[in-house]
Design a protein around this motif. Structure first.
Motif, PDB file in Angstrom:
ATOM      1  N   LEU A  79       5.989   6.763   0.641  1.00 10.15           N
ATOM      2  CA  LEU A  79       6.746   6.169   1.743  1.00 10.15           C
ATOM      3  C   LEU A  79       7.354   4.847   1.299  1.00 10.15           C
ATOM      4  CD1 LEU A  79       4.159   6.794   4.616  1.00 10.15           C
ATOM      5  CD2 LEU A  79       6.123   8.218   3.980  1.00 10.15           C
ATOM      6  N   LYS A  80       8.677   4.725   1.418  1.00 12.06           N
ATOM      7  CA  LYS A  80       9.345   3.493   1.007  1.00 12.06           C
ATOM      8  C   LYS A  80       9.793   2.665   2.215  1.00 12.06           C
ATOM      9  CE  LYS A  80       8.765   4.513  -3.262  1.00 12.06           C
ATOM     10  NZ  LYS A  80       7.714   3.787  -4.022  1.00 12.06           N
ATOM     11  N   ASN A  81      10.413   3.298   3.166  1.00 14.79           N
ATOM     12  CA  ASN A  81      10.864   2.592   4.371  1.00 14.79           C
ATOM     13  C   ASN A  81      10.428   3.377   5.610  1.00 14.79           C
ATOM     14  OD1 ASN A  81      12.512   0.300   3.274  1.00 14.79           O
ATOM     15  ND2 ASN A  81      13.607   2.011   2.303  1.00 14.79           N
ATOM     16  N   VAL A 133       0.841  -1.201   0.000  1.00 10.16           N
ATOM     17  CA  VAL A 133       0.000   0.000   0.000  1.00 10.16           C
ATOM     18  C   VAL A 133       0.871   1.245   0.000  1.00 10.16           C
ATOM     19  CG1 VAL A 133      -1.715   1.317   1.311  1.00 10.16           C
ATOM     20  CG2 VAL A 133      -1.911  -1.171   1.136  1.00 10.16           C
ATOM     21  N   MET A 134       1.916   1.233   0.829  1.00 10.45           N
ATOM     22  CA  MET A 134       2.799   2.402   0.907  1.00 10.45           C
ATOM     23  C   MET A 134       3.635   2.558  -0.363  1.00 10.45           C
ATOM     24  SD  MET A 134       3.898   2.206   4.922  1.00 10.45           S
ATOM     25  CE  MET A 134       4.280   0.472   4.829  1.00 10.45           C
ATOM     26  N   ILE A 194       2.872   9.123  10.278  1.00  5.08           N
ATOM     27  CA  ILE A 194       3.497   9.889   9.192  1.00  5.08           C
ATOM     28  C   ILE A 194       2.402  10.494   8.306  1.00  5.08           C
ATOM     29  CG2 ILE A 194       5.090   9.794   7.236  1.00  5.08           C
ATOM     30  CD1 ILE A 194       6.252   7.218   8.528  1.00  5.08           C
ATOM     31  N   LEU A 195       2.424  11.797   8.156  1.00  4.11           N
ATOM     32  CA  LEU A 195       1.478  12.481   7.279  1.00  4.11           C
ATOM     33  C   LEU A 195       1.982  12.402   5.842  1.00  4.11           C
ATOM     34  CD1 LEU A 195      -1.079  14.280   7.048  1.00  4.11           C
ATOM     35  CD2 LEU A 195       0.445  16.251   7.274  1.00  4.11           C
ATOM     36  N   THR A 196       1.107  11.946   4.953  1.00  4.04           N
ATOM     37  CA  THR A 196       1.518  11.797   3.557  1.00  4.04           C
ATOM     38  C   THR A 196       0.302  11.951   2.649  1.00  4.04           C
ATOM     39  OG1 THR A 196       2.703  10.364   2.000  1.00  4.04           O
ATOM     40  CG2 THR A 196       1.191   9.295   3.531  1.00  4.04           C
TER      41      THR A 196
END
Length: 452
Positions: free
Chosen positions: A37-39, A30-31, A46-48
């Motif tokens: 977001l990778k790692n 999903v990320m 975490i806001l994204t």
């Protein structure tokens, strides 16, 4: 490999925040596919930006990643804390379905995976479901205690005792030439009897935990026009039953749930009990009698108008005996006898609880009496009570095998005794999930909500 599952973890509808939970081997996908977001740092908010697979922005959620095994399910888990608009949630779910090996979760599937991965036992899972459903303070306390493992610890201790007993028996059977004490059989019997006594005491709880979980059942009965429906409305503090001077207005059972001193109470208004040839009313009378037979407490209501002005001691006894004949069927039930409409009476007979649904005179005292009855029945004991029929059935099964094992006390029958103890241990294991049975799990988790 298991599918990765997803579902909303919050109730449907418009809200400030809506949470979607994803669990399974590909949860991190999903990320990779829908955010930048990778790692991500585990267990960090975490806001994204959340995007569709084609790159369109859906929302700006807070994403939290829980790597296995340190997650609710024991698998990789990702939670999307989004704005709770219906369109946002719907769009996100639609996009998740497009990911490979992703599917919508079934009822209770997150919790089921937690059980299968050893994150909790079955009784704790059931306690969590009860905690979500808890409507009163005492229900919350009982559910929290079970979710924390109070019941599981009792059953696992008993199971450990059975394992120890089986070890003794196996040692005697496998190594008869060794110097095993001669009194081993009597010691085994003594320990079985001790365990037998503990199970019997645990089962003799008057179904306290089950009543607290489902609600203390109160049934209002009496002849037509004694004011049962008016009394029901006053106790509920709202108009839930139709009030009329026409006899036989109430035909079916009307229920209302109350919170009395933190305990869940279900009060049922029923049809007036009398002889009748009218088919629908007769069915209502039959249902009223059946409900009263199953109730934890009966409120038997009389009308002060029926006693008249001449109320000497003999007349009072005769009238009360007349009304009691109507409730002979329920004499083995817990019952409070109430006289209603005291605002219209010249004299009120003794031995009954006087109230007026019209003026509310005596209602506070009646509620206090009911509250005392409920507390005496449901107060939590130091040892947690059974909360489900499933637990009770497996414990009775265990007890039967223990009883059967005591018919084989001769050393030559130790192998037969060992088999009974294995079956008793298996019965205990069914409660906590030590014995995995898929059909049993299907039944248990079918009552859970989606997303839990």
């Amino acid at each position: 490999m298991k599918n990765t599952i997803f579902a909303p973890a919050t109730a449907p509808g418009k809200a400030g925040v809506g949470i979607i939970r994803i669990s399974g081997p590909n949860a991190k996908l999903v990320m990779d596919k829908m955010t930048n977001l990778k790692n991500p740092e585990p267990r960090s908010a975490i806001l994204t930006k959340l995007r569709t697979v084609s790159g369109e922005v859906i929302d700006q959620p807070i994403v939290i990643y829980f790597p296995n095994p340190n997650s609710f399910t024991g698998e990789d888990v990702v939670e999307l804390h989004m704005h709770g608009g219906r369109a946002i949630i719907k769009k996100t779910l639609t996009e998740l379905e497009k990911l490979e090996d992703f599917r919508y979760a079934e009822r209770g599937e997150f919790t089921r995976r937690a059980v299968e991965n050893g994150k909790m036992d079955l009784t704790s899972a059931e306690g969590m479901a009860d905690l979500i459903d808890a409507e009163t303070e005492e229900q919350r306390k009982q559910a929290l205690r079970q979710m924390d493992g109070a019941l599981a610890r009792i059953y696992e201790d008993w199971r450990a005792d059975l394992v120890h007993l089986l070890a003794w028996i196996e040692a005697y059977i496998d190594f008869p030439e060794e110097e095993i004490p001669d009194d081993v059989a009597s010691k085994i019997v003594g320990k079985i009897k001790k365990l037998q006594s503990a199970l019997s005491e645990h089962l003799s709880d008057d179904h306290r935990g089950e009543i607290l979980r489902d609600g203390f059942q109160i049934c209002i009965i009496g002849e037509p026009n004694v004011g049962k429906s008016s009394l029901m409305n006053k106790l509920a503090q709202k108009d839930v039953a139709i009030v009329s001077s026409v006899a036989g207005t109430t035909r079916d059972i009307i229920e209302v749930r109350l919170d009395i001193r933190g305990f869940p109470v279900v009060i049922a208004d029923t049809a007036g009990i009398r002889e009748t040839d009218e088919e629908i009313e007769a069915e209502g009378v039959r249902r009223a009698k059946k409900r009263a037979q199953d109730a934890d407490l009966i409120l038997s209501v009389y009308s002060a108008e029926d006693f008249g002005e001449e109320l000497d001691e003999n007349n009072q006894k005769n009238i009360i005996n007349h009304f009691e004949n109507e409730t002979n069927l329920f004499r083995n039930r817990n019952m409070l006898r109430i006289i209603n409409k005291i605002d219209k009476a010249q004299k009120v007979p003794s031995g009954l609880i006087p109230v007026s649904a019209k003026t509310e005179e005596g209602l506070e005292e009646l509620l206090n009496i009911i509250g005392d009855q409920v507390e005496r029945t449901l107060n939590l004991r130091e040892e947690p009570s059974l909360t489900r029929l499933r637990h009770r059935n497996h414990l009775n099964e265990c007890l039967e095998f223990l009883n059967h094992s005591l018919t084989k006390t001769d050393l030559s029958e130790l192998e037969l005794m060992a088999e009974d103890l294995r079956m008793a241990m298996r019965a205990l294991g069914k409660i906590t999930g030590q014995v995995q049975i898929d059909e049993l799990l299907d039944i248990i988790f079918s009552d859970f909500c989606i997303g839990k």
